[in-house]
Design an enzyme around this catalytic site. Structure first.
Site, PDB file in Angstrom:
ATOM      1  N   LYS A 250       0.863  -1.178   0.000  1.00 42.36           N
ATOM      2  CA  LYS A 250       0.000   0.000   0.000  1.00 42.36           C
ATOM      3  C   LYS A 250       0.898   1.226   0.000  1.00 42.36           C
ATOM      4  CE  LYS A 250      -4.176   1.990   2.001  1.00 42.36           C
ATOM      5  NZ  LYS A 250      -3.832   3.394   1.870  1.00 42.36           N
ATOM      6  N   ARG A 255      -3.768   8.954  -5.607  1.00 39.57           N
ATOM      7  CA  ARG A 255      -4.397   8.061  -6.580  1.00 39.57           C
ATOM      8  C   ARG A 255      -4.405   8.744  -7.933  1.00 39.57           C
ATOM      9  NH1 ARG A 255      -8.530   3.954  -5.229  1.00 39.57           N
ATOM     10  NH2 ARG A 255      -8.734   2.675  -7.090  1.00 39.57           N
ATOM     11  N   ARG A 297      -8.496  10.906  -7.299  1.00 36.29           N
ATOM     12  CA  ARG A 297      -9.546  10.045  -6.757  1.00 36.29           C
ATOM     13  C   ARG A 297     -10.899  10.758  -6.736  1.00 36.29           C
ATOM     14  NH1 ARG A 297      -8.886   6.986  -1.059  1.00 36.29           N
ATOM     15  NH2 ARG A 297     -10.964   7.363  -0.272  1.00 36.29           N
ATOM     16  N   GLU A 326      -1.077   4.601  -8.093  1.00 37.13           N
ATOM     17  CA  GLU A 326      -0.766   5.559  -7.033  1.00 37.13           C
ATOM     18  C   GLU A 326       0.556   6.234  -7.379  1.00 37.13           C
ATOM     19  OE1 GLU A 326      -2.947   5.747  -4.389  1.00 37.13           O
ATOM     20  OE2 GLU A 326      -1.798   6.643  -2.757  1.00 37.13           O
ATOM     21  N   PHE A 366      -1.758  -0.528 -10.410  1.00 43.04           N
ATOM     22  CA  PHE A 366      -2.246  -1.782  -9.857  1.00 43.04           C
ATOM     23  C   PHE A 366      -3.482  -2.298 -10.578  1.00 43.04           C
ATOM     24  CE2 PHE A 366      -3.173   1.741  -6.820  1.00 43.04           C
ATOM     25  CZ  PHE A 366      -4.536   1.881  -7.050  1.00 43.04           C
ATOM     26  N   ARG A 440     -16.864   0.325  -2.089  1.00 46.63           N
ATOM     27  CA  ARG A 440     -15.903  -0.024  -1.041  1.00 46.63           C
ATOM     28  C   ARG A 440     -16.391  -1.344  -0.469  1.00 46.63           C
ATOM     29  NH1 ARG A 440     -12.413   2.913   1.957  1.00 46.63           N
ATOM     30  NH2 ARG A 440     -13.315   4.962   1.585  1.00 46.63           N
TER      31      ARG A 440
HETATM   32  P1  AMP Z   1      -7.464   4.744   2.137  1.00 45.54           P
HETATM   33  O1  AMP Z   1      -7.224   6.088   1.554  1.00 45.54           O
HETATM   34  O2  AMP Z   1      -6.733   4.484   3.421  1.00 45.54           O
HETATM   35  O3  AMP Z   1      -8.917   4.378   2.194  1.00 45.54           O
HETATM   36  O4  AMP Z   1      -6.830   3.661   1.152  1.00 45.54           O
HETATM   37  C1  AMP Z   1      -7.245   3.491  -0.168  1.00 45.54           C
HETATM   38  C2  AMP Z   1      -6.249   4.153  -1.092  1.00 45.54           C
HETATM   39  O5  AMP Z   1      -5.001   3.486  -1.041  1.00 45.54           O
HETATM   40  C3  AMP Z   1      -6.595   4.075  -2.537  1.00 45.54           C
HETATM   41  O6  AMP Z   1      -7.519   5.078  -2.890  1.00 45.54           O
HETATM   42  C4  AMP Z   1      -5.277   4.288  -3.217  1.00 45.54           C
HETATM   43  O7  AMP Z   1      -5.076   5.668  -3.391  1.00 45.54           O
HETATM   44  C5  AMP Z   1      -4.252   3.814  -2.194  1.00 45.54           C
HETATM   45  N1  AMP Z   1      -3.444   2.646  -2.600  1.00 45.54           N
HETATM   46  C6  AMP Z   1      -2.144   2.506  -2.305  1.00 45.54           C
HETATM   47  N2  AMP Z   1      -1.675   1.344  -2.756  1.00 45.54           N
HETATM   48  C7  AMP Z   1      -2.681   0.689  -3.355  1.00 45.54           C
HETATM   49  C8  AMP Z   1      -2.818  -0.571  -4.005  1.00 45.54           C
HETATM   50  N3  AMP Z   1      -1.799  -1.429  -4.115  1.00 45.54           N
HETATM   51  N4  AMP Z   1      -4.028  -0.898  -4.500  1.00 45.54           N
HETATM   52  C9  AMP Z   1      -5.090  -0.046  -4.369  1.00 45.54           C
HETATM   53  N5  AMP Z   1      -5.016   1.162  -3.770  1.00 45.54           N
HETATM   54  C10 AMP Z   1      -3.832   1.529  -3.263  1.00 45.54           C
END
Ligand code: AMP
Length: 608
Positions: A250, A255, A297, A326, A366, A440
Site C-alpha cells: 500500500k 491516486r 480520486r 498511485e 495496480f 468499497r
Molecule cells: P485509504 O485512503 O486508506 O482508504 O486507502 C485506499 C487508497 O489506497 C486508494 O484510494 C489508493 O489511493 C491507495 N493505494 C495505495 N496502494 C494501493 C494498491 N496497491 N491498490 C489499491 N489502492 C492503493
C-alpha cells in the site's frame, strides 16, 4: 423551462429539510424538462456548470459580486456592502436590490438554457479586461431576471447555492421520474459510477428511458469512480475472509487514473486535447498528438500536476488504455519514497516541470480498466493483472509488486517487508472479482501500519462541520474544539461522530483557523444532522477533511452517526469516537469522507 420556474423549485427545495420531499420536488422538476435542457438544469441545481470532473471556475468572488450588484442596480459599493453585512448572503442582497430597482416580477424572462449559456460565457471570459467583462455581463444577467431568480443566480458563481443535496439525491429523483419510486436508483447509480456525469445520464433517460442508459459505457477521457478498500484488523481475519488472494504494497501517495488515447478521432472530440503543450511548455517532451488525461480520486483533472507521467504514458505500447495507480514522490539519490506531504507539493499550479525535476515521481499501477478500445471492468482481477503486465514496462510508470498468498505467515512477512521500506502497509485483493467502480467492499482489503491489535482498525476521515469558541488558553486562537462528521451515503447527509478538542499543537490550531476561513457560514448547513447538545458557535460548510484517530467506537446518546441506519446495535443512539485526536488535515474531498456504514463496520469489528 423559464429560469424563473427553476427558481421557484429552488425556493421550495431551500425551504425543506426532508430528504423525501427534496426527492419528490426534484422529480417533479426533472419531469418537466425537455431533452435539450435537462442536463443544464441538473448542473444548475447542483450549483455547477458541468459534471463534477469538469469544474468551471467563475473567478468571481464576493468582492467582485458586490461590484456586479452596484453596477446592475445603480447603487454604490458601500450600500451593497452594508446590506451584505446585514444579511450575510449576497443572493438575498441581489433579490432585495432587484425589487427596489423595479419591475422585478418579469413575465416570461430568460429560459434555463439561456441563463446557462450566459453563465458559461461569464465564467469563460479570459485575458486582459476579463474582470470588467465578467462584471458587466453578470450585471446585465441580473437585470434581465426577476427578483427570486436573482437570489439563486447570484449564489452560483460564488459557490453558495448549496441546497443540501448532491448527485446522489438527483439519482433518486431520476428514478422517481421514470418509475415513481426508487426502484431503479441502483441501476442509475451503477452507471453513474462509470460515467459520473449526472447531466448526461439525465439526457439519456429523458430520451429513451432506461434502454438508452444501458448503453452508457466507460470512455477514455471521462473519469470513472475509483474502487475502494474495506479494512480488517488482523492478518488472521484477512486470510479467513479471502482464502487465497493477491498482496500488494500500500503506497501512500496520490491516486491517479491515467487515460490514454492515440486515436485522432478522440483528439478531435476532446475540447481540451490540444492544450497539452500549453500546459507544460514545448520543452517538456510531450507529444501533442497523443491524448493523456490524469484524474485524481475525486475525479478532478490533475494532468497539469504530472508532466513526467504524461510523457511516460504516451510511450506505452497501446492504442488506448485507462490505468489505475498511485503516484508517489521519491528521492532520486537514495531511491527512497518520500512522505505524502512531499507528493502533495505537486498540487501547485505553477513551475510544475521544474518541481518534477527536483522531486521526481513514480506511478505504481495496480489495475487496468480499459485496453485498446475494450472495457476490462468485468474481467477478473487475475485477468486484468495479466493485461496490465503486457502494457507496463517500468520506468516512471511501474507495475506494482504482487504476490498470491494464502497463509497468515506469508501475509505478515510481506507486511513487515513493505513497512520496513517505508510503505503504508498492504492491500489484499480477491482474485476472481471484477473492478467495482465506486464500491468499497471486501474485494480489496487494506491493512495498515499501526492498526494491528488496536481498538480501531483504521483512522477516520471526517468532515469538519463547525467549531466552538475557545476559552482560557485557547481564546487566543478563537477555537477550543471542533465537530467532526461522517457521511451517510443513503440519505446524503453528514452525521456527527466526534468533538475534537485535544491533541492539537498551537500551530495546528492556527492552521485550523486558516483552513476554515472562507468556509464559514452563518447557519447550520441543512445537510448536517446534529443533536442540540452539540450546536456549534460557528458553522463550516463542507470543505475541510481531517484524519482522526481514536481509541474505540462507542454508542453515543448525542452523536448522530448511524442513527438512521436502522440496525439493532445502534438503534436509538448514534456512534462516536472515544478519545478522538487529530492526525492531520487531509487534502481529501467530500467523496472520500468515511461513511456511517464504515463506522458501523468498524464498531462491529471491535466487538468480535
Ligand atoms: P485509504 O485512503 O486508506 O482508504 O486507502 C485506499 C487508497 O489506497 C486508494 O484510494 C489508493 O489511493 C491507495 N493505494 C495505495 N496502494 C494501493 C494498491 N496497491 N491498490 C489499491 N489502492 C492503493
Amino acid at each position: 423551462m423559464r429560469f424563473s420556474e427553476l427558481s421557484s423549485y429552488l425556493e421550495r427545495l431551500e425551504k425543506t429539510a426532508s430528504r423525501n420531499q427534496m426527492t419528490e420536488i426534484l422529480a417533479e422538476f426533472l419531469g418537466k424538462l425537455s431533452v435539450d435542457e435537462v442536463d443544464k438544469a441538473c448542473y444548475l441545481v447542483l450549483g455547477r456548470l458541468g459534471p463534477l470532473y469538469e469544474t468551471v471556475e467563475f473567478n468571481l468572488a464576493e468582492k467582485m459580486m458586490i461590484r456586479v450588484l452596484a453596477e446592475a442596480f445603480g447603487v454604490d459599493d458601500k450600500e451593497a456592502w452594508q446590506r451584505y453585512k446585514g444579511t450575510g448572503d449576497l443572493g438575498v442582497v441581489a433579490e432585495q436590490l432587484r425589487v427596489s430597482f423595479g419591475r422585478s416580477e418579469l413575465r416570461g424572462g430568460l429560459s434555463v438554457e439561456e441563463v446557462f449559456a450566459k453563465l458559461l460565457e461569464i465564467a469563460g471570459a479570459e485575458g486582459t479586461g476579463s474582470q470588467e467583462v465578467k462584471v458587466l455581463k453578470m450585471a446585465e444577467l441580473l437585470r434581465s431576471l426577476g427578483s427570486l431568480s436573482n437570489r439563486y443566480v447570484t449564489r452560483i458563481p460564488l459557490g453558495q447555492l448549496r441546497l443540501g443535496f448532491s448527485d446522489v439525491t438527483l439519482i433518486d429523483a431520476l428514478s422517481w421520474v421514470f418509475k415513481g419510486d426508487k426502484s431503479v436508483s441502483d441501476e442509475i447509480r451503477a452507471k453513474f459510477n462509470i460515467c459520473p456525469d449526472i447531466g448526461l445520464l439525465a439526457v439519456k433517460l429523458r430520451r429513451k428511458g432506461l434502454r438508452d442508459l444501458k448503453e452508457v459505457e466507460l470512455a477514455v477521457g471521462h473519469p470513472i469512480r475509483s474502487a475502494l478498500a474495506e479494512r480488517l484488523p488482523s492478518a488472521e481475519k484477512i486470510v479467513e475472509k479471502l482464502g487465497k488472494f493477491a498482496v500488494e504494497p500500500k503506497v501512500d501517495g496520490l491516486r491517479v487514473q491515467i487515460h490514454l488515447s492515440k486515436s485522432s478521432k478522440f483528439k478531435a472530440q476532446s475540447s481540451k486535447s490540444d492544450n497539452q503543450n500549453d500546459l507544460f511548455g514545448k520543452e517538456s517532451g510531450i507529444d501533442p498528438d497523443v491524448l493523456v488525461r490524469i484524474f485524481s480520486r475525486n475525479m478532478a483533472d490533475s494532468t497539469h500536476m504530472f508532466p513526467e507521467i504524461v510523457v511516460a504514458a504516451q510511450k506505452l505500447p497501446v492504442e488506448s488504455a485507462i490505468l489505475d495507480g498511485e503516484a508517489i514522490a521519491f528521492n532520486p539519490d537514495t531511491e527512497e519514497f518520500l512522505p505524502f506531504q512531499e507528493t502533495m507539493q505537486r498540487k501547485r499550479k505553477y513551475r510544475v516541470v521544474e518541481k518534477s525535476k527536483k522531486i521526481p515521481l513514480k506511478v505504481f499501477v495496480f489495475d487496468i480498466l480499459f485496453l485498446n478500445g475494450r472495457s476490462l471492468l468485468d474481467e477478473s482481477f487475475v485477468e486484468r493483472r495479466k493485461g496490465l503486465e503486457g502494457v507496463v514496462r517500468g520506468g516512471v510508470i511501474e507495475l506494482i509488486r504482487h504476490q498470491v498468498v494464502s497463509s497468515q505467515d506469508k501475509l505478515r512477512e510481506l507486511f513487515d517487508l513493505y513497512i520496513s521500506e517505508g510503505l503504508e502497509g498492504v492491500m489484499c485483493k480477491k482474485l476472481d472479482t471484477p473492478y467495482q467502480a465506486g464500491a468499497r467492499n471486501f474485494d480489496w482489503i487494506k491493512y495498515k501500519r499501526g492498526t494491528e491489535g488496536k481498538g480501531l482498525p483504521d483512522t477516520v476521515d471526517g468532515l469538519v462541520l463547525g467549531y466552538y469558541a475557545g476559552r482560557g488558553q485557547r481564546a487566543k486562537f478563537g477555537v477550543g474544539a471542533f465537530l467532526v462528521g461522517v457521511y451517510n451515503s443513503d440519505s446524503d447527509i453528514f452525521e456527527t461522530v466526534a468533538k475534537v478538542g485535544t491533541g492539537l499543537t498551537d500551530s495546528q490550531w492556527e492552521e485550523f483557523m486558516k483552513r476554515v476561513k472562507g468556509l464559514q457560514v452563518k447557519d447550520r448547513p441543512k445537510q448536517y444532522l446534529i443533536d442540540k447538545a452539540l450546536t456549534c458557535d460557528f458553522w463550516v460548510r463542507p470543505g475541510l477533511v481531517v484524519e482522526i484517530d481514536a481509541d474505540e467506537i462507542t454508542r453515543s446518546p448525542v452523536h448522530t452517526a448511524g442513527r438512521d441506519l436502522e440496525v439493532e446495535e445502534v438503534r436509538d443512539s448514534g456512534m462516536s469516537l472515544r478519545f478522538p485526536r487529530l492526525v492531520c488535515f487531509r487534502e481529501k474531498q467530500l467523496e472520500e469522507v468515511t461513511t456511517a456504514k464504515e463506522i458501523l463496520a468498524m464498531y462491529r469489528m471491535q466487538k468480535k
